[in-house]
Design an enzyme around this catalytic site. Structure first.
Site, PDB file in Angstrom:
ATOM      1  N   TYR A 286       0.697  -1.040   0.038  1.00 24.87           N
ATOM      2  CA  TYR A 286       0.112  -0.107   0.057  1.00 24.87           C
ATOM      3  C   TYR A 286       0.983   1.346   0.100  1.00 24.87           C
ATOM      4  O   TYR A 286       1.869   1.479   0.838  1.00 24.87           O
ATOM      5  CB  TYR A 286      -0.843   0.152   1.367  1.00 24.87           C
ATOM      6  CG  TYR A 286      -1.784   1.226   1.155  1.00 24.87           C
ATOM      7  CD1 TYR A 286      -2.731   1.534   0.531  1.00 24.87           C
ATOM      8  CD2 TYR A 286      -1.587   2.364   2.317  1.00 24.87           C
ATOM      9  CE1 TYR A 286      -3.682   2.525   0.424  1.00 24.87           C
ATOM     10  CE2 TYR A 286      -2.159   3.434   2.242  1.00 24.87           C
ATOM     11  CZ  TYR A 286      -3.310   3.670   1.254  1.00 24.87           C
ATOM     12  OH  TYR A 286      -3.949   4.950   1.239  1.00 24.87           O
TER      13      TYR A 286
ATOM     14  N   HIS B  75      -5.498  15.740  -4.564  1.00 25.94           N
ATOM     15  CA  HIS B  75      -5.838  15.965  -2.914  1.00 25.94           C
ATOM     16  C   HIS B  75      -5.860  17.403  -2.695  1.00 25.94           C
ATOM     17  O   HIS B  75      -6.068  17.720  -1.767  1.00 25.94           O
ATOM     18  CB  HIS B  75      -4.872  15.181  -2.124  1.00 25.94           C
ATOM     19  CG  HIS B  75      -5.439  13.587  -2.074  1.00 25.94           C
ATOM     20  ND1 HIS B  75      -5.634  12.942  -3.298  1.00 25.94           N
ATOM     21  CD2 HIS B  75      -5.494  12.868  -0.940  1.00 25.94           C
ATOM     22  CE1 HIS B  75      -5.832  11.750  -2.738  1.00 25.94           C
ATOM     23  NE2 HIS B  75      -5.929  11.632  -1.318  1.00 25.94           N
TER      24      HIS B  75
ATOM     25  N   ASN C 136       0.025  12.057   4.288  1.00 25.10           N
ATOM     26  CA  ASN C 136      -0.480  11.596   5.534  1.00 25.10           C
ATOM     27  C   ASN C 136       0.121  12.067   6.668  1.00 25.10           C
ATOM     28  O   ASN C 136       1.296  12.445   6.790  1.00 25.10           O
ATOM     29  CB  ASN C 136       0.179  10.035   5.445  1.00 25.10           C
ATOM     30  CG  ASN C 136      -1.163   9.093   4.921  1.00 25.10           C
ATOM     31  OD1 ASN C 136      -1.174   7.753   4.959  1.00 25.10           O
ATOM     32  ND2 ASN C 136      -2.272   9.761   4.697  1.00 25.10           N
TER      33      ASN C 136
ATOM     34  N   TYR D  10     -18.404  35.202  43.330  1.00 27.59           N
ATOM     35  CA  TYR D  10     -17.330  33.792  42.864  1.00 27.59           C
ATOM     36  C   TYR D  10     -16.412  34.489  41.692  1.00 27.59           C
ATOM     37  O   TYR D  10     -15.250  33.720  41.861  1.00 27.59           O
ATOM     38  CB  TYR D  10     -18.514  32.861  42.281  1.00 27.59           C
ATOM     39  CG  TYR D  10     -18.933  32.051  43.160  1.00 27.59           C
ATOM     40  CD1 TYR D  10     -18.975  32.152  44.670  1.00 27.59           C
ATOM     41  CD2 TYR D  10     -19.736  30.906  42.644  1.00 27.59           C
ATOM     42  CE1 TYR D  10     -19.675  31.181  45.461  1.00 27.59           C
ATOM     43  CE2 TYR D  10     -20.522  29.955  43.390  1.00 27.59           C
ATOM     44  CZ  TYR D  10     -20.509  30.490  44.829  1.00 27.59           C
ATOM     45  OH  TYR D  10     -21.324  29.641  45.700  1.00 27.59           O
TER      46      TYR D  10
ATOM     47  N   ARG E  55     -13.639  35.509  44.026  1.00 25.80           N
ATOM     48  CA  ARG E  55     -13.092  34.667  45.099  1.00 25.80           C
ATOM     49  C   ARG E  55     -12.603  33.211  44.337  1.00 25.80           C
ATOM     50  O   ARG E  55     -11.848  32.429  44.857  1.00 25.80           O
ATOM     51  CB  ARG E  55     -14.200  34.166  46.077  1.00 25.80           C
ATOM     52  CG  ARG E  55     -13.941  33.388  47.084  1.00 25.80           C
ATOM     53  CD  ARG E  55     -15.042  33.134  48.249  1.00 25.80           C
ATOM     54  NE  ARG E  55     -16.505  33.709  47.875  1.00 25.80           N
ATOM     55  CZ  ARG E  55     -17.555  33.030  48.066  1.00 25.80           C
ATOM     56  NH1 ARG E  55     -17.373  31.678  48.711  1.00 25.80           N
ATOM     57  NH2 ARG E  55     -18.660  33.352  47.888  1.00 25.80           N
TER      58      ARG E  55
ATOM     59  N   PHE F  37      -2.236   8.425  11.423  1.00 26.25           N
ATOM     60  CA  PHE F  37      -2.699   9.680  10.784  1.00 26.25           C
ATOM     61  C   PHE F  37      -3.894  10.194  11.605  1.00 26.25           C
ATOM     62  O   PHE F  37      -4.491  11.228  11.257  1.00 26.25           O
ATOM     63  CB  PHE F  37      -2.977   9.593   9.354  1.00 26.25           C
ATOM     64  CG  PHE F  37      -3.751   8.346   9.084  1.00 26.25           C
ATOM     65  CD1 PHE F  37      -4.951   8.143   9.419  1.00 26.25           C
ATOM     66  CD2 PHE F  37      -2.981   7.202   8.407  1.00 26.25           C
ATOM     67  CE1 PHE F  37      -5.849   7.162   9.141  1.00 26.25           C
ATOM     68  CE2 PHE F  37      -3.866   6.154   8.096  1.00 26.25           C
ATOM     69  CZ  PHE F  37      -5.180   5.936   8.479  1.00 26.25           C
TER      70      PHE F  37
ATOM     71  N   GLU G 276     -12.801   5.384   5.218  1.00 26.21           N
ATOM     72  CA  GLU G 276     -12.423   6.270   6.280  1.00 26.21           C
ATOM     73  C   GLU G 276     -13.646   6.665   7.141  1.00 26.21           C
ATOM     74  O   GLU G 276     -14.173   7.568   6.790  1.00 26.21           O
ATOM     75  CB  GLU G 276     -11.618   7.465   5.762  1.00 26.21           C
ATOM     76  CG  GLU G 276     -10.402   7.029   4.998  1.00 26.21           C
ATOM     77  CD  GLU G 276      -9.804   7.632   4.036  1.00 26.21           C
ATOM     78  OE1 GLU G 276     -10.479   9.162   3.831  1.00 26.21           O
ATOM     79  OE2 GLU G 276      -8.917   7.514   3.107  1.00 26.21           O
TER      80      GLU G 276
END
Length: 518
Positions: free
Chosen positions: A54, A84, A196, A281, A284, A330, A415
């Site tokens: 791969y 991409h 990646n 508050y 404090r 990744f 994915e």
């Protein structure tokens, strides 16, 4: 110019601060080069072999079952980058892109990615030349790596994308030629190794951490000013209270407040014969609230520091056993969860500041003139400035919704769970801007409140902070155009001016480090 050497997993938070700022050179050692060469040899053998591997001789994602011929392996990598590079939106800030380049070089230098030395050398050359690839900010879901933004970065490295010069988009090929850098020619697996990884989401998260640091320090200074303006007690900062609870951030924040308020005439003036029993508050509980935020930010800093030194591409090369193993480093879930924690902390720092402003303008609580104006009615004073603070605090509440719980499957369900880390980190800048403006408004209000108590003075540190503000903004004795005043006060919060007051405290040597305790 300072040089940072990328050794195996040794980047410290100070190094990341320097890389973020720029003006530094990156280099690697000969031993790191040898590690890179050994790792690349594993990929070279795989590319020359018959087995399907791969990322080397297959398609990507859902197309991983498609074998690619040996003569098309380089084209495969270039096509990956081209296909991409689909990001949209405004470009990432130069500081973020600098970190992306540096973190990617650091990751590939670990010797688990199988790239050639020239890949790392090109990343270093582009960083050292001060070049900034044009990287759109939107389009990553934070899993399978920050694919789109890292592809835009890589597209610039191969001379097909764009660079940013003085805010303008220019040809990457021309910018590389001008700098004397040859466009990178990708070999087997190298395009995949470059895109990646979590370097974009990590860079964005570090950008937020580093830009929020002076804001948080300013918040401590401004919060202490409000204590004095409201003639609040310093009893809630007594170390014994915080020691018995044992929360480290709370203990440290109480110590910061004691140092900031030390020697205040205002405080000494109401130590006796004050009929108030307890403060609200928002005064404090500052150690409990801001201290809890500090704990979250410190944890995030440690997560991001690990991620900055991590190897997060896929598949990974283990040269000692001559193996390439596919996994999921990744996936940016650690970054996403850290950013969600940061978001809540940033929102809470702003939320308690907004409550302090509301307290200061309420004469029945602070005992200052209503809305911090001597002639209320004719003048509205800080009435609507507080409304702005409330609006910003409300925006932050919406932005603080966790991004990590929102996963949309991609790549035809290959994915099927993603982190959304890139948005989780990117949205932090808007939150930091909102909180900074809230603190800018509070700075104006607390300074005004202290002036109603003259001739008494606050502590040395807080009087210095007051003087910094008055050098930029005059006292608001009657209504006037306040928006420019808010912007100038906010700049003191963001640009480190108030941070310097914090860091110059007389007890600074004994105060714990802000992000990571000593």
């Amino acid at each position: 110019m300072k040089t940072i050497t990328l050794n195996v997993g040794t980047l410290a938070l100070n190094d990341l601060h320097t890389l973020h700022a720029g003006g530094v050179k990156l280099t690697i050692t000969e031993s790191v080069r040898e590690t890179i060469r050994v790792s690349h040899n594993v990929v070279a053998r795989a590319a020359a072999g018959d087995a399907a591997v791969y990322g080397v001789n297959t398609g990507f994602g859902k197309l991983a079952n498609k074998r690619i011929s040996a003569e098309d392996l380089e084209t495969l990598q270039v096509n990956l980058i081209r296909s991409h590079s689909v990001g949209v939106g405004e470009p990432l800030a130069p500081a973020v892109v600098r970190l992306m380049l540096a973190l990617k070089a650091a990751s590939l230098s670990r010797g688990y990615s199988g790239v050639r030395e020239i890949v790392v050398d090109t990343l270093l050359a582009v960083y050292n030349a001060g070049l900034v690839p044009y990287v759109p900010s939107q389009g990553s879901v934070g899993a399978s790596g920050d694919l789109a933004p890292l592809s835009h970065m890589t597209l610039a490295l191969i001379g097909e994308g764009e660079m940013l010069e003085n805010g303008q988009r220019v040809s990457a090929a021309a910018a590389l030629a001008k700098a004397g850098i040859a466009p990178l020619k990708l070999a087997a697996k190298e395009g995949l190794a470059l895109i990646n990884g979590t370097q974009t989401s990590t860079a964005l998260a570090l950008h937020a951490l580093l830009t929020f640091e002076p804001v948080l320090e300013a918040a401590l200074v401004v919060g202490a000013m409000t204590v004095d303006a409201a003639r609040g007690s310093d009893g809630p900062f007594d170390p014994r209270i915080h020691t018995v609870r044992g929360q480290p951030g709370q203990i440290d924040v109480a110590q910061y407040y004691r140092a900031l308020l030390a020697g205040s005439e205002i405080r000494h003036s109401h130590e006796e014969d004050d009929d108030r029993v307890q403060d609200p508050y928002c005064l404090r509980c500052q150690p409990q609230v801001v201290g809890a935020c500090l704990d979250q930010l410190r944890h995030a800093a440690l997560v991001l520091l690990r991620e900055a030194n991590a190897v997060t591409d896929n598949p990974l090369v283990f040269a000692d056993t001559d193996e390439m193993i596919s996994g999921g480093n990744f996936h940016a879930e650690p970054v996403a969860l850290a950013c969600d924690a940061m978001a809540v902390a940033i929102a809470e720092v702003g939320a308690i500041a907004e409550r302090r402003i509301a307290m200061l303008i309420d004469g029945s609580v602070s005992r200052l003139p209503p809305f911090l104006t001597a002639d209320a009615g004719l003048n509205s004073g800080f009435m609507i400035a507080h409304v702005t603070a409330a609006a910003l605090a409300s925006e932050n509440k919406s932005l603080a919704h966790p991004a990590s719980v929102d996963s949309l499957p991609t790549s035809a369900n290959q994915e099927d769970h993603v982190s959304m880390a890139t948005f989780a980190a990117r949205r932090l800048q808007a939150m930091i801007a909102n909180t900074s403006h809230i603190l800018g408004i509070e700075l104006l209000a607390s300074a005004q409140g202290i002036e109603f108590l003259r001739p008494m003075k606050s502590s040395v540190a807080l009087e210095e902070a007051h003087g910094l503000l008055r050098a930029e903004c005059k006292s608001i004795e009657r209504d006037r155009y306040m928006a420019p005043e808010i912007e100038r006060a906010t700049l003191l919060v963001r640009n480190g001016a108030l941070s310097k007051v914090f860091r110059a405290l007389p007890a600074a040597d004994n105060l714990p480090t802000l992000w990571i305790p000593a």
